[in-house]
Design a protein around this motif. Structure first.
Motif, PDB file in Angstrom:
ATOM      1  N   GLN A 126       6.956   7.814   4.867  1.00  0.00           N
ATOM      2  CA  GLN A 126       6.352   6.296   4.175  1.00  0.00           C
ATOM      3  C   GLN A 126       6.100   4.990   4.747  1.00  0.00           C
ATOM      4  OE1 GLN A 126       4.607   7.301   0.882  1.00  0.00           O
ATOM      5  NE2 GLN A 126       5.798   9.142   1.600  1.00  0.00           N
ATOM      6  N   SER A 180      -3.259   9.467   2.871  1.00  0.00           N
ATOM      7  CA  SER A 180      -2.875   8.112   2.708  1.00  0.00           C
ATOM      8  C   SER A 180      -2.653   7.205   3.754  1.00  0.00           C
ATOM      9  CB  SER A 180      -1.688   7.929   1.770  1.00  0.00           C
ATOM     10  OG  SER A 180      -0.983   9.482   1.372  1.00  0.00           O
ATOM     11  N   PRO A 237      -4.647   4.023   2.915  1.00  0.00           N
ATOM     12  CA  PRO A 237      -4.195   3.821   2.027  1.00  0.00           C
ATOM     13  C   PRO A 237      -4.527   2.942   0.360  1.00  0.00           C
ATOM     14  CG  PRO A 237      -4.322   2.434   4.516  1.00  0.00           C
ATOM     15  CD  PRO A 237      -5.270   3.696   4.246  1.00  0.00           C
ATOM     16  N   VAL A 240      -0.978  -0.842  -3.773  1.00  0.00           N
ATOM     17  CA  VAL A 240      -0.243   0.252  -4.630  1.00  0.00           C
ATOM     18  C   VAL A 240       0.291  -1.409  -5.694  1.00  0.00           C
ATOM     19  CG1 VAL A 240       0.193   2.383  -3.768  1.00  0.00           C
ATOM     20  CG2 VAL A 240       1.762   0.828  -3.309  1.00  0.00           C
ATOM     21  N   ASN A 257       6.399  -0.027  -4.077  1.00  0.00           N
ATOM     22  CA  ASN A 257       7.192   0.311  -3.382  1.00  0.00           C
ATOM     23  C   ASN A 257       8.460  -0.547  -3.713  1.00  0.00           C
ATOM     24  OD1 ASN A 257       5.653   2.304  -1.507  1.00  0.00           O
ATOM     25  ND2 ASN A 257       4.631  -0.092  -0.554  1.00  0.00           N
ATOM     26  N   GLU A 291       9.999   0.497  -6.467  1.00  0.00           N
ATOM     27  CA  GLU A 291      10.968   2.131  -5.921  1.00  0.00           C
ATOM     28  C   GLU A 291      12.134   1.026  -4.846  1.00  0.00           C
ATOM     29  OE1 GLU A 291       9.748   5.283  -3.110  1.00  0.00           O
ATOM     30  OE2 GLU A 291       7.792   4.106  -3.635  1.00  0.00           O
ATOM     31  N   THR A 347       1.207  -0.886  -0.343  1.00  0.00           N
ATOM     32  CA  THR A 347      -0.268  -0.209  -0.520  1.00  0.00           C
ATOM     33  C   THR A 347       0.973   0.860   0.054  1.00  0.00           C
ATOM     34  OG1 THR A 347      -0.046   0.213   1.917  1.00  0.00           O
ATOM     35  CG2 THR A 347      -1.374  -0.972   1.000  1.00  0.00           C
ATOM     36  N   ASN A 348       0.370   2.581   0.029  1.00  0.00           N
ATOM     37  CA  ASN A 348       1.148   3.912  -0.009  1.00  0.00           C
ATOM     38  C   ASN A 348       0.761   4.213   0.945  1.00  0.00           C
ATOM     39  OD1 ASN A 348      -1.809   4.692  -0.162  1.00  0.00           O
ATOM     40  ND2 ASN A 348      -1.745   5.768  -1.848  1.00  0.00           N
ATOM     41  N   TYR A 384       6.138   1.538   2.506  1.00  0.00           N
ATOM     42  CA  TYR A 384       7.673   1.989   1.853  1.00  0.00           C
ATOM     43  C   TYR A 384       8.087   0.542   2.783  1.00  0.00           C
ATOM     44  CZ  TYR A 384      11.559   2.314  -0.265  1.00  0.00           C
ATOM     45  OH  TYR A 384      13.541   2.795  -1.352  1.00  0.00           O
TER      46      TYR A 384
END
Lengths: 283, 307
Positions: free
Chosen positions: B277, B63, B67, B70, B74, B77, B55-56, B280
């Motif tokens: 984050q 978020s 959330p 996603v 993550n 990224e 999720t974000n 993340y």
């Protein structure tokens, strides 16, 4: 003939190697001691900096200043967290260890493997999800929830130790108690636990010490200053922008370290053998 | 938390007879509280990871409360982020340098040197080394900061004897935290090896010496094979402990300068809490958990016969 000649050639060599060993040990001991120098000298120095130097004037002012109500409360919080976690660990780990030690459970081994496996998982890593979870459950800043979390993270190792100590108590003594009409619970509390008192102490002290020294968990989960333990408060001395009062930092560090050193020394003296670590694992 | 110990000692001779089969209630009730706690506060967060990492989720903003999924964003990224690779490499260097080489070798050397020395020497030297281990991690961090800081003890000692001072924490941040961690953790290896060595019979050494084996040969062919198991468990334990070191580095360098001493725990902390984050950060947590799980599984295999 052979032993004589060997003896005569190795004796001087042995003396040399012994001298070398003592030399190396002395150097290592000094190197290990050096970082402590600053801690003690700075704590007695009202104008302490970062250098290890004897103060112009030895004073206990740092200690007096550090023992203000806010900091005393932080120590109180530390005792609540550590004592709570240690007590809870005993209450939960003892009954959990009993079936693992005494019964021939089908899943006994898998459970022990799972516990041992859990002791290796990095608790640091789960702090982000734990924080997220605590936010969603509105448990951030909750001392009971933090205590429960600290208990849970130490529990796999505590149950494991407890089970091994329990294995060391002969089952025949317990059986004698049953014959006399005691229930399994009574036998556990009256017969088994007193006989494994050293083990129980080790589990308690071990949990207390690791919780006392834990910075990251309360740093993440307890945000209100009045709820933070000494481990977090002490960091604020250091982390504050601007001039750091190093004398106060050192004095606070010593006060904060003293309880765990005392506990360690106590356990070491009464139970012996490097925190009974071997016993802790091998029963 | 893997402060477990050595597999050096043999199995206890007298094990209790474990013939009984508990009734379901007999084991379920006593184990329930522990199981509940572990499910809620140990397994729960780990499972939560596997949702949040996709999720974000953020600390604040839209978020945070709502959330969105996603997918693998993550992780994509993360694997595209140079800082992540830097953190991973620094973690490997930190573990290799401070645990596998530093603590392990120094612990073994100390244990060997202290063997058959006078009791008073063992007590004093052992006590000093252990005291570094008993001191809380954050205090160890302060002490080493004071020792290595620009105006710290080491620099003033160096200038006193006419040597140039150095900005240790700035120029050699990784080495600084490695040395501090060796100082802090060597006691554990020393204790494990001392216990293991105490079970190597003296007459084996003497017999080999009589037969003309050199000290190095005796170490290689007698001592090391006999303490191999202890060495393996020790290595796994200290690796697991060192992987998750956060406080010591956080206090000494904060991961800096820049990201020069930012190991995975500090990287995760920064992404999740400084940059807000959480999703993340959780993805990073999963990577750390996976590494920990792999080492833990190996550790388990090593101890398997002892359970």
């Amino acid at each position: 003939m052979a032993p004589v000649s060997v003896g005569s050639t190795t004796a001087p060599r042995r003396a040399v190697s012994a001298a070398a060993a003592y030399g190396v040990l002395a150097v290592v001991a000094v190197l290990f001691l050096v970082p402590f120098g600053w801690l003690f000298l700075a704590s007695l120095n009202a104008e302490a900096g970062l250098t290890t130097e004897p103060p112009a004037e030895f004073t206990l002012r740092n200690f007096a200043e550090v023992l203000n109500p806010d900091n005393l409360r932080a120590f109180g919080n530390s005792f609540v967290l550590s004592g709570g976690a240690a007590l809870l660990t005993l209450l939960v780990a003892t009954p959990a260890a009993y079936p693992l030690s005494r019964y021939n459970l089908r899943f006994g081994r898998p459970v022990l493997y799972a516990l041992l496996f859990s002791t290796g998982l990095p608790i640091t890593a789960i702090m982000v999800p734990v924080y997220g979870m605590f936010v969603q459950l509105e448990l951030v800043d909750s001392v009971p929830a933090t205590t429960l979390f600290l208990t849970a993270t130490g529990l796999p190792f505590a149950i494991w130790m407890m089970k091994n100590f329990m294995d060391g108590v002969p089952v025949s003594l317990e059986e004698a108690a049953w014959v006399d009409g005691a229930s399994a619970w009574k036998a556990l509390v009256r017969v088994v636990l007193p006989l494994m008192l050293p083990g129980v102490t080790v589990v308690f002290v071990f949990t207390f010490m690791t919780t006392w020294g834990n910075f990251f968990v309360p740093f993440v989960l307890l945000l209100a200053p009045e709820k933070q333990p000494a481990a977090v408060t002490i960091y604020q001395f250091f982390g504050q922008q601007g001039e750091v009062a190093y004398g106060l930092l050192a004095a606070y560090s010593i006060l904060y370290t003293a309880p765990v050193v005392a506990l360690y020394a106590l356990v070491q003296r009464t139970l012996g053998g490097a925190f009974a670590m071997q016993g802790a694992v091998k029963g | 938390m893997a402060a477990s110990a050595s597999a050096a000692s043999p199995r206890p001779a007298a094990r209790p007879a474990r013939g009984r089969r508990g009734s379901a209630l007999g084991w379920a009730i006593p184990m329930a509280p522990a199981a509940g706690l572990l499910a809620l506060f140990f397994v729960g967060p780990i499972l939560w990871c596997f949702w949040a990492a996709f999720t974000n989720l953020a600390l604040t903003g839209a978020s945070a409360s709502d959330p969105e999924m996603v997918g693998l964003a993550n992780f994509r990224e993360m694997f595209a982020d140079g800082d992540f690779y830097s953190a991973a490499m620094l973690t490997v260097a930190f573990v290799a340098g401070s645990a596998i080489i530093g603590q392990n070798c120094l612990g073994l050397i100390l244990a060997m040197l202290m063997r058959s020395r006078k009791a008073v020497v063992r007590t004093v030297v052992g006590g000093i080394v252990v005291s570094a281990w008993v001191v809380p991690e954050i205090v160890a961090g302060f002490m080493w900061y004071a020792f290595l800081a620009d105006e710290g003890t080491l620099n003033s000692a160096l200038t006193a004897v006419g040597l140039p001072a150095n900005e240790w924490l700035y120029e050699l941040p990784l080495l600084s935290v490695i040395i501090a961690n060796v100082w802090r953790g060597t006691a554990f290896s020393m204790l494990v090896y001392s216990a293991a060595l105490s079970e190597v019979p003296d007459d084996l050494h003497e017999a080999a010496a009589v037969d003309g084996a050199s000290a190095v040969q005796r170490l290689r062919h007698i001592t090391l094979p006999l303490i191999k198991r202890a060495a393996m468990t020790n290595l796994m334990t200290i690796t697991l402990q060192t992987l998750s070191v956060f406080t010591l580095i956080f206090v000494m360098t904060g991961g800096g300068p820049g990201i020069k001493s930012q190991t995975l725990p500090l990287y995760m902390y920064q992404e999740a809490f400084k940059f807000s984050q959480l999703g993340y950060g959780t993805a990073v947590a999963i990577v750390m958990l996976t590494i920990g799980a792999v080492f833990s599984a190996i550790y388990l295999r090593l101890l398997r016969n002892e359970v």
